[in-house]
Design a protein around this motif. Structure first.
Motif, PDB file in Angstrom:
ATOM      1  N   ASP A   1      -1.815   5.708  25.884  1.00 34.09           N
ATOM      2  CA  ASP A   1      -0.556   6.153  26.491  1.00 34.09           C
ATOM      3  C   ASP A   1       0.430   6.618  25.425  1.00 34.09           C
ATOM      4  OD1 ASP A   1      -0.860   5.232  29.463  1.00 34.09           O
ATOM      5  OD2 ASP A   1      -1.545   3.541  28.254  1.00 34.09           O
ATOM      6  N   GLY A   2       0.818   7.887  25.503  1.00 38.84           N
ATOM      7  CA  GLY A   2       1.754   8.436  24.536  1.00 38.84           C
ATOM      8  C   GLY A   2       1.091   8.989  23.296  1.00 38.84           C
ATOM      9  N   THR A   3      -0.201   8.711  23.137  1.00 39.05           N
ATOM     10  CA  THR A   3      -0.942   9.215  21.984  1.00 39.05           C
ATOM     11  C   THR A   3      -1.938  10.290  22.399  1.00 39.05           C
ATOM     12  OG1 THR A   3      -0.714   7.120  20.786  1.00 39.05           O
ATOM     13  CG2 THR A   3      -2.483   8.587  20.074  1.00 39.05           C
ATOM     14  N   LEU A   4      -2.718  10.006  23.427  1.00 36.76           N
ATOM     15  CA  LEU A   4      -3.680  10.980  23.948  1.00 36.76           C
ATOM     16  C   LEU A   4      -3.213  11.603  25.262  1.00 36.76           C
ATOM     17  CD1 LEU A   4      -7.053   9.082  23.287  1.00 36.76           C
ATOM     18  CD2 LEU A   4      -5.964  10.828  21.862  1.00 36.76           C
ATOM     19  N   THR A   5      -2.539  10.802  26.069  1.00 31.71           N
ATOM     20  CA  THR A   5      -2.010  11.306  27.334  1.00 31.71           C
ATOM     21  C   THR A   5      -0.530  10.946  27.435  1.00 31.71           C
ATOM     22  OG1 THR A   5      -2.610   9.283  28.542  1.00 31.71           O
ATOM     23  CG2 THR A   5      -4.247  11.051  28.484  1.00 31.71           C
ATOM     24  N   ASP A   6       0.238  11.823  28.063  1.00 28.92           N
ATOM     25  CA  ASP A   6       1.684  11.613  28.150  1.00 28.92           C
ATOM     26  C   ASP A   6       2.010  10.789  29.394  1.00 28.92           C
ATOM     27  OD1 ASP A   6       4.370  11.674  27.744  1.00 28.92           O
ATOM     28  OD2 ASP A   6       4.627  13.801  28.221  1.00 28.92           O
ATOM     29  N   THR A   7       1.475   9.582  29.432  1.00 31.30           N
ATOM     30  CA  THR A   7       1.682   8.740  30.607  1.00 31.30           C
ATOM     31  C   THR A   7       2.968   7.937  30.539  1.00 31.30           C
ATOM     32  OG1 THR A   7       0.195   7.195  29.517  1.00 31.30           O
ATOM     33  CG2 THR A   7      -0.697   8.447  31.357  1.00 31.30           C
ATOM     34  N   GLU A   8       3.637   7.932  29.384  1.00 28.32           N
ATOM     35  CA  GLU A   8       4.876   7.161  29.314  1.00 28.32           C
ATOM     36  C   GLU A   8       5.846   7.631  30.398  1.00 28.32           C
ATOM     37  OE1 GLU A   8       4.710   4.637  27.736  1.00 28.32           O
ATOM     38  OE2 GLU A   8       3.631   4.881  25.855  1.00 28.32           O
ATOM     39  N   VAL A   9       5.922   8.952  30.597  1.00 31.61           N
ATOM     40  CA  VAL A   9       6.814   9.472  31.625  1.00 31.61           C
ATOM     41  C   VAL A   9       6.313   9.093  33.015  1.00 31.61           C
ATOM     42  CG1 VAL A   9       5.664  11.734  31.750  1.00 31.61           C
ATOM     43  CG2 VAL A   9       8.060  11.510  32.424  1.00 31.61           C
ATOM     44  N   THR A  10       4.986   9.020  33.185  1.00 31.08           N
ATOM     45  CA  THR A  10       4.421   8.649  34.483  1.00 31.08           C
ATOM     46  C   THR A  10       4.700   7.192  34.795  1.00 31.08           C
ATOM     47  OG1 THR A  10       2.638  10.261  34.120  1.00 31.08           O
ATOM     48  CG2 THR A  10       2.319   8.640  35.876  1.00 31.08           C
ATOM     49  N   TRP A  11       4.463   6.307  33.815  1.00 33.08           N
ATOM     50  CA  TRP A  11       4.786   4.896  34.007  1.00 33.08           C
ATOM     51  C   TRP A  11       6.254   4.736  34.391  1.00 33.08           C
ATOM     52  CZ3 TRP A  11       1.464   0.955  34.358  1.00 33.08           C
ATOM     53  CH2 TRP A  11       0.206   1.050  33.762  1.00 33.08           C
ATOM     54  N   GLU A  12       7.139   5.469  33.683  1.00 28.89           N
ATOM     55  CA  GLU A  12       8.565   5.342  33.958  1.00 28.89           C
ATOM     56  C   GLU A  12       8.892   5.827  35.370  1.00 28.89           C
ATOM     57  OE1 GLU A  12      12.928   6.760  32.258  1.00 28.89           O
ATOM     58  OE2 GLU A  12      11.161   6.866  30.967  1.00 28.89           O
TER      59      GLU A  12
ATOM     60  N   LEU B   1      -2.048  15.409  26.118  1.00 28.59           N
ATOM     61  CA  LEU B   1      -1.301  15.842  24.944  1.00 28.59           C
ATOM     62  C   LEU B   1      -2.067  16.881  24.130  1.00 28.59           C
ATOM     63  CD1 LEU B   1       0.354  12.474  23.962  1.00 28.59           C
ATOM     64  CD2 LEU B   1       1.476  14.536  24.797  1.00 28.59           C
ATOM     65  N   PRO B   2      -1.359  17.850  23.588  1.00 25.51           N
ATOM     66  CA  PRO B   2      -2.008  18.941  22.846  1.00 25.51           C
ATOM     67  C   PRO B   2      -2.878  18.412  21.704  1.00 25.51           C
ATOM     68  CG  PRO B   2       0.297  19.449  23.239  1.00 25.51           C
ATOM     69  CD  PRO B   2       0.109  18.027  23.654  1.00 25.51           C
ATOM     70  N   GLY B   3      -4.093  18.916  21.650  1.00 29.25           N
ATOM     71  CA  GLY B   3      -4.998  18.561  20.576  1.00 29.25           C
ATOM     72  C   GLY B   3      -5.695  17.228  20.741  1.00 29.25           C
ATOM     73  N   ALA B   4      -5.394  16.478  21.811  1.00 21.49           N
ATOM     74  CA  ALA B   4      -5.934  15.126  21.947  1.00 21.49           C
ATOM     75  C   ALA B   4      -7.453  15.124  22.095  1.00 21.49           C
ATOM     76  CB  ALA B   4      -5.282  14.423  23.139  1.00 21.49           C
ATOM     77  N   ALA B   5      -7.967  15.896  23.029  1.00 22.28           N
ATOM     78  CA  ALA B   5      -9.410  15.894  23.261  1.00 22.28           C
ATOM     79  C   ALA B   5     -10.167  16.361  22.023  1.00 22.28           C
ATOM     80  CB  ALA B   5      -9.742  16.779  24.462  1.00 22.28           C
ATOM     81  N   ASP B   6      -9.674  17.410  21.380  1.00 24.70           N
ATOM     82  CA  ASP B   6     -10.345  17.911  20.177  1.00 24.70           C
ATOM     83  C   ASP B   6     -10.299  16.883  19.049  1.00 24.70           C
ATOM     84  OD1 ASP B   6     -11.068  20.272  21.364  1.00 24.70           O
ATOM     85  OD2 ASP B   6      -9.360  21.409  20.585  1.00 24.70           O
ATOM     86  N   ALA B   7      -9.189  16.152  18.938  1.00 23.27           N
ATOM     87  CA  ALA B   7      -9.085  15.127  17.896  1.00 23.27           C
ATOM     88  C   ALA B   7     -10.105  14.027  18.124  1.00 23.27           C
ATOM     89  CB  ALA B   7      -7.675  14.539  17.863  1.00 23.27           C
TER      90      ALA B   7
END
Length: 222
Positions: free
Chosen positions: A12-23, A90-96
């Motif tokens: 959360d917040g590193t690979l996917t932007d779920t922080e906004v979803t949790w909030e 998040l941009p670049g997450a899957a490739d990373a």
């Protein structure tokens, strides 16, 4: 230090932007129950295990029901967002993740429950690459406790000092630092790590595109 053998990602917040979803989910429940959702609540709950944040929601936000009922209600809301494609990857997450999996063992160490770890990795299309997935639920303590990272390293068969954690939050960095790991911070606005914690990271990158095999070699050489 030698080049890190293993890489352990936060989710959360590193690979996917779920922080906004949790909030959004937690705020929506609070409002529906006639309560305010204070600005500090999101930051307070970052890194907490499911039992920890469910208790926080009951005691600090006035959620009705048992902790287990509260947890199910919130998790269902986040799961619905994943399944509906409303969670930003998040941009670049899957490739990373793919780059790191190509060079050595990898894992995810997250405060999310197992079903949401699975949903996040499936949404990224890297579920088949990450066989070691550790939820703080399984170790009894959320971040900043080091337990979730220590367990990830144990399952990978590496010493913590031979692994690097990829994190975005204050509690996540504190968790990895307490475990004795190298740490790479990928700050995500608006909930960036506190300055006094961010300065303790071994490296700070602007995006996951910087996470390469060459970067890890340079990190180990510092």
């Amino acid at each position: 230090m030698p080049t890190p053998i293993a890489v352990v990602f936060d989710l959360d917040g590193t690979l996917t932007d779920t922080e906004v979803t949790w909030e959004e989910v937690r705020r929506g429940i609070a409002v529906s129950e006639g309560h305010e959702y204070p600005a500090r609540a999101t930051t307070d709950m970052m890194g907490m295990s499911t039992p920890e944040w469910a208790r926080y929601c009951r005691e600090s936000l006035g959620y009705p029901g048992t902790d287990a009922e509260i947890a199910r209600r919130v998790i269902a809301g986040v799961a619905d967002a994943y399944h509906a494609g409303r969670v930003r990857l998040l941009p670049g997450a899957a490739d990373a993740v793919r780059r790191m999996a190509a060079r050595g063992p990898i894992a995810v160490a997250s405060s999310s429950p197992p079903e949401l770890i699975d949903a996040g990795l499936d949404a990224l299309g890297v579920g088949d690459l990450v066989t070691v997935r550790v939820s703080s639920e399984s170790v009894g303590a959320g971040k900043p406790s080091p337990e979730v990272y220590l367990e990830a390293c144990r399952r990978l068969g590496v010493r913590p000092q031979d692994a690097v954690a990829i994190e975005d939050s204050t509690n996540g960095l504190l968790s990895a630092l307490a475990a004795g790991m190298l740490t790479v911070a990928v700050p995500l606005e608006p909930h960036v790590p506190r300055p006094e914690v961010l300065v303790r990271a071994d490296a700070v990158v602007a995006s996951l595109d910087e996470l390469t095999a060459e970067f890890l070699i340079a990190l180990g050489a510092r």
